[in-house]
Design an enzyme around this catalytic site. Structure first.
Site, short mmCIF file in Angstrom:
data_model
loop_
_atom_site.label_atom_id
_atom_site.label_comp_id
_atom_site.label_asym_id
_atom_site.label_seq_id
_atom_site.Cartn_x
_atom_site.Cartn_y
_atom_site.Cartn_z
N ARG A 166 0.76 -1.32 0.03
CA ARG A 166 0.15 -0.06 -0.03
C ARG A 166 0.90 1.18 -0.17
NH1 ARG A 166 -2.55 -3.53 -1.13
NH2 ARG A 166 -4.51 -4.33 -0.23
N SER A 244 -11.59 0.55 4.20
CA SER A 244 -11.15 0.30 5.55
C SER A 244 -10.60 1.62 6.30
CB SER A 244 -9.75 -0.53 5.72
OG SER A 244 -10.24 -1.74 4.84
N GLU A 340 -6.35 4.76 7.80
CA GLU A 340 -5.76 4.46 6.52
C GLU A 340 -5.97 5.42 5.30
OE1 GLU A 340 -5.78 0.42 5.44
OE2 GLU A 340 -5.86 0.88 3.43
C1 LIG Z 1 -15.47 -0.31 -0.48
C2 LIG Z 1 -13.77 -0.03 -0.71
C3 LIG Z 1 -13.16 -1.00 -1.10
C4 LIG Z 1 -11.54 -0.73 -1.40
N1 LIG Z 1 -11.04 -1.85 -1.58
C5 LIG Z 1 -9.60 -1.97 -1.76
C6 LIG Z 1 -8.77 -3.20 -1.86
O1 LIG Z 1 -9.28 -4.15 -1.85
N2 LIG Z 1 -7.48 -3.02 -2.18
C7 LIG Z 1 -7.02 -1.75 -2.11
O2 LIG Z 1 -5.65 -1.34 -2.47
N3 LIG Z 1 -7.82 -0.65 -2.00
C8 LIG Z 1 -8.88 -0.51 -1.69
N4 LIG Z 1 -9.77 0.66 -1.56
C9 LIG Z 1 -9.15 2.06 -1.46
C10 LIG Z 1 -9.26 2.67 -3.02
O3 LIG Z 1 -10.03 1.97 -3.72
C11 LIG Z 1 -7.97 2.90 -3.45
O4 LIG Z 1 -7.21 3.54 -2.64
C12 LIG Z 1 -8.22 3.39 -4.75
O5 LIG Z 1 -7.01 3.66 -5.51
C13 LIG Z 1 -8.60 5.40 -4.76
O6 LIG Z 1 -8.75 5.84 -5.78
P1 LIG Z 1 -9.36 7.35 -6.17
O7 LIG Z 1 -9.44 7.65 -7.47
O8 LIG Z 1 -10.76 7.24 -5.41
O9 LIG Z 1 -8.35 8.08 -5.43
P2 LIG Z 1 -8.58 9.46 -4.33
O10 LIG Z 1 -9.28 8.87 -2.98
O11 LIG Z 1 -9.03 10.44 -5.18
O12 LIG Z 1 -7.24 9.73 -4.03
C14 LIG Z 1 -6.35 8.78 -3.13
C15 LIG Z 1 -4.75 9.45 -3.08
O13 LIG Z 1 -4.31 9.41 -4.37
C16 LIG Z 1 -3.80 10.46 -5.02
N5 LIG Z 1 -4.02 10.68 -6.29
C17 LIG Z 1 -5.39 10.65 -7.05
N6 LIG Z 1 -5.21 10.44 -8.24
C18 LIG Z 1 -4.05 10.90 -8.38
C19 LIG Z 1 -3.05 11.16 -9.74
N7 LIG Z 1 -3.66 11.02 -10.84
N8 LIG Z 1 -2.09 11.56 -9.70
C20 LIG Z 1 -1.36 11.69 -8.34
N9 LIG Z 1 -2.11 11.27 -7.09
C21 LIG Z 1 -3.18 11.04 -7.21
C22 LIG Z 1 -4.71 11.52 -4.07
O14 LIG Z 1 -3.95 12.90 -3.98
C23 LIG Z 1 -4.84 10.79 -2.79
O15 LIG Z 1 -3.64 11.12 -1.90
C24 LIG Z 1 -11.25 0.36 -1.25
C25 LIG Z 1 -12.07 1.56 -1.46
C26 LIG Z 1 -13.47 1.34 -0.72
C27 LIG Z 1 -14.20 2.59 -0.65
#
Ligand SMILES: Cc1cc2nc3c(=O)[nH]c(=O)nc-3n(C[C@H](O)[C@H](O)[C@H](O)COP(=O)(O)OP(=O)(O)OC[C@H]3O[C@@H](n4cnc5c(N)ncnc54)[C@H](O)[C@@H]3O)c2cc1C
Length: 366
Positions: A166, A244, A340
């Site tokens: 992660r 989480s 997290e």
């Molecule tokens: C129900 C649920 C289940 C999940 N299950 C998992 C799992 O099984 N495994 C897992 O690893 N994660 C899991 N996650 C976490 C989540 O899916 C990941 O962290 C995902 O990558 C977040 O994507 P986002 O576009 O929403 O990012 P955001 O929430 O918008 O951003 C997350 C971070 O990434 C940065 N960021 C976003 N886009 C960019 C970019 N283009 N360039 C640079 N930085 C950027 C942001 O600044 C922030 O720090 C889960 C979340 C939920 C809600």
């Protein structure tokens, strides 16, 4: 002095909390990158994907004053096929699960275990998303990003992304220098995948092997993962959440020994001579928080690590709930659970109090 106008961030955060900022720029064309040198000096700034891993602490009274860069770059293309590998380029604003489906529909394997992870493709490498025995770092060949420090686009090979559990160079940089000083805006990710018949299939994870009917294929694995996840995790469209909420704590082995004596069934993993990892879900469940609610903020009744919004939860409800859990776990086990998700806050002291046990408990209404 005129007040800056408020921009709602409710639709851009998984918990659907009423959050606000004062300045937002959509990055929906690569040509906008040419304008980035103009905004390069603007700090603080936040790169936002779909907000499924962000806890916003920014109210109407105190909105984020940072520039929010909303990544909406779209496009998927096949680059080449060689040595039994298929190289695919996917732009950062694509929906991760849609991209997984795109590959499966073209008989391309490699991403099936990562089915149904919420969020954008650009955010996926930031925390090196992983599930059911696969991490995205083993499927990436390189990343193209805007580098705010060098003021140019950079091409970073997977081996230089310092991927860990992660973690990555992108997340580490934000942790060290603060999200306000984000260095990289990921523009697109190049994946190295396989034609279905050459794909290395990972089926060993509990739940997958048992459910397999006949020879495994990427599509069959994806279907099973989808079923497991749909059963275990709340539907984001019905119960907003950010996955989480707490990390599994790593504690010193002396404390682990003491706890094992007092709570013999406590699960320990990744045990070494000096430390042990515990399950945050177990600690929270045994403290009777499963299904617990404060206002409309609650702990999901099927998974004690997930904080959900039952309807009209506000930031204050979520803060109150998570602080109560942290305090209870601290008193019961001597462990401070660390959140997290990324905490993006215009209330520095409150954000600090979530991360640190010794700080004063802030529950002020925003
Ligand atoms: C129900 C649920 C289940 C999940 N299950 C998992 C799992 O099984 N495994 C897992 O690893 N994660 C899991 N996650 C976490 C989540 O899916 C990941 O962290 C995902 O990558 C977040 O994507 P986002 O576009 O929403 O990012 P955001 O929430 O918008 O951003 C997350 C971070 O990434 C940065 N960021 C976003 N886009 C960019 C970019 N283009 N360039 C640079 N930085 C950027 C942001 O600044 C922030 O720090 C889960 C979340 C939920 C809600």
């Amino acid at each position: 002095m005129t007040k800056p106008s408020l921009i709602k961030l409710e639709q851009f955060n998984g918990l659907k909390l009423k959050s606000y900022c004062t300045s937002l720029k959509k990055i929906n064309k690569l040509s906008i990158i040419n304008e980035l040198p103009d905004i390069v000096g603007i700090k603080p700034r936040l790169v936002l994907g779909h907000g499924s891993n962000i806890f916003f602490l920014s109210t109407k009274k105190k909105p984020l004053s940072s520039l929010v860069l909303l990544n909406q770059l779209k496009g998927i293309e096949k680059i080449e096929e060689k040595n039994k590998k298929i190289f695919i380029r996917c732009y950062a604003g694509e929906n991760w699960n849609d991209f997984v489906s795109w590959t499966l529909n073209r008989s391309i394997g490699g991403l099936e275990n990562l089915t149904l992870i919420p969020g954008s493709v650009g955010a996926a490498p930031v925390q090196n998303i992983g599930a059911y025995g696969v991490e995205i770092c083993n499927r990436i060949s390189s990343i193209n990003a805007w580098d705010f420090k060098l003021k140019k686009t950079v091409h970073i090979k997977a081996k230089d992304c310092l991927f860990g559990y992660r973690n990555s160079i992108f997340k580490q940089q934000m942790l060290e220098e603060g999200w306000q000083n984000t260095r990289y805006l990921i523009l697109y990710v190049d994946f190295k995948l396989w034609p279905e018949k050459n794909s290395p299939l990972i089926t060993s994870y509990s739940g997958i092997n048992e459910a397999l009917d006949g020879q495994p294929t990427p599509k069959k694995i994806s279907k099973i993962v989808k079923k497991i996840r749909t059963h275990k995790l709340p539907d984001l469209s019905k119960l907003p959440n950010i996955g989480s909420f707490f990390q599994n704590p790593t504690i010193q082995s002396s404390l682990a020994k003491k706890l094992k004596k007092k709570f013999p069934t406590i699960p320990e993993f990744e045990k070494t001579s000096c430390s042990s990892k515990l399950s945050a879900a177990w600690l929270i469940e045994k403290a009777n928080f499963k299904g617990y609610r404060i206002g409309d903020a609650g702990i999901y009744d099927k998974h004690s690590l997930i904080v959900v919004n039952h309807g009209k939860a506000c930031t204050y409800d979520v803060m109150k709930l998570t602080k109560k859990i942290q305090k209870t776990i601290f008193i019961k086990y001597g462990i401070w659970l660390i959140p997290e998700p990324n905490i993006i806050s215009s209330y520095e002291k409150i954000a600090y109090s979530l991360m640190n046990p010794m700080s004063q408990i802030y529950t002020q209404r925003g």
